[in-house]
Scaffold this active site. Sequence first.
Site, PDB file in Angstrom:
ATOM      1  CE1 TYR A   4      -6.294  -6.504   0.096  1.00 27.55           C
ATOM      2  CE2 TYR A   4      -7.603  -8.479   0.435  1.00 27.55           C
ATOM      3  CZ  TYR A   4      -7.121  -7.498  -0.406  1.00 27.55           C
ATOM      4  OH  TYR A   4      -7.448  -7.517  -1.728  1.00 27.55           O
ATOM      5  CG  ASP A  44      -2.006  -1.027   1.150  1.00 24.23           C
ATOM      6  OD1 ASP A  44      -2.318  -1.454   0.021  1.00 24.23           O
ATOM      7  OD2 ASP A  44      -2.545  -1.405   2.206  1.00 24.23           O
ATOM      8  CE1 TYR A  56       2.903  -7.204   4.371  1.00 27.52           C
ATOM      9  CE2 TYR A  56       2.592  -9.527   4.906  1.00 27.52           C
ATOM     10  CZ  TYR A  56       2.490  -8.481   4.005  1.00 27.52           C
ATOM     11  OH  TYR A  56       1.980  -8.695   2.768  1.00 27.52           O
TER      12      TYR A  56
END
EC number: 5.4.99.25
Length: 501
Positions: free
Chosen positions: A451, A309, A378
């Site tokens: 997500y 993103d 992440y």
Amino acid sequence: MKNQDLVEYLRSCGVCEICQLRYLKARGAEYRNINETLQKLDVKLNEYVENEELLISAENQPAKRARLSVCSTCLGLFSKDFQNELLSSILASDFAKYDCQKIVLAICLPMSLQLRQLAMWFALRRRFGSSIDENIPPDVPIKEAVKLILHPIICEKLAKGYDANGLMINIDLTHNLEDGEVEKLVKLNKEAFPAKASHQKRIEISRGLLEKQYQPSKVKAETFEKYFQIPCPNAEESIRLTSIELQGPLVCVAGRYRKLSRELSHTPWILNGKRLMEDSIEEIIIRHVGPHFTEKLGKITFMSSGREDVDVRCLGKGRPFVLEIPNAIRSCLSKDKAFAMERAVDASGMVSIHNLQVVPREELTHIKTGEEQKKKFYRALCALQEPVSVKILEQLQISASFDIQQKTPIRVLHRRPLHTRPRTIYSVNAKVQRGNPKALIIDIVTQAGTYIKELVHGEFGRTSPSLSSIIGKPIDIQALDVVGIDLDWPNEVDNSIQEEY
Ligand SMILES: [Zn+2]
């Protein structure tokens, strides 16, 4: 049938020496020394030495020479004159603009050549009977002969190697008789293949059709002869070059990028015709890498193994990417050039690239396939409404993988269909941020395509379970970084270490 008889007959039909060798089924280097090959094949040399005659008259009477020397089967394609014309036309094109070591010739031949090949096939069968097969061509086909004869000569004269992936030189040839002959061929085709003609509304006369259908076993000599002469007559004019177009190779440049900014989109971000962000990863990389390979930066395709993103950074070893550059003017990239590009991109302060290198086209599959199976790593900075307890820390230490159900997030529903997807979370590992008891740093390993923001806060139960539902308290995600992508491609190269010459 003796080779001598065959050659004498071909000579009487105005067939050039190179084509005589084609009918003797000469291979490769045998075309280089015509006399030697003829002798080897027990053929007496002609007293009339064609090549010398050509050289003398080339200077004195070019017009007369052209009329005398056009071969009835190759229409001058293999003549020295045509080779010279071809060479000078290539050199007069944009050839010098391309910095390529390898070339490939793509020659589009007039159909007249195929018709003449067939006429000669009929003629040879009449003259030599069944020693000439009706299914196997009596000659080395022109297309193949072009590869055997013209390619090596042109490569040598241009001092280039031959490679199917090199600079493509598209050469269009025509002959003054071609249009008229194609018209006759349409009529012949209706007569020779009436059944097919009535089934198909429109018969496309093509080179492929000629190759497949037009053999003595499928077309009668008598039918053919109503439209074309057997053997083919001498032509007055030689084959002509109508155009030369150059097409550079498709070059693939790969590397890994790190995204250092939380205000940078992946590709140009345009909404209702308005740009929302000034720049993008794609544009920054293309701007600095593209010009080395092409003037048309707009034709370059940027691909990466996934994307992040706008507000997500990508750190660690970075994300693999590749630029697909069509019609490139060069296909090599030295380490010092690559290093200069890496530094120029780094200077943007927003993106950093490394491992920049040219890769074979076949390797693009690494970036295009298996995306779903890849793992992503992440690190998320999250905030709770209360100080982090030992219990919460324990709940967010998960080493066994688990599955979640994730509905398409509301924020992407305008461009993605609504689905509920299962995704695997491989591990979660949280610790308290130093100096802030309400803040958590959470390392998460997931299946690609998860997500992450929704995995953390749960989006009103649209992602279940979520880290928020696991601890039973709201979690706010404040910043997210991609820290690893498990794709070991492209190879690691350190462009700062210069090559030794
Ligand atoms: Zn010829």
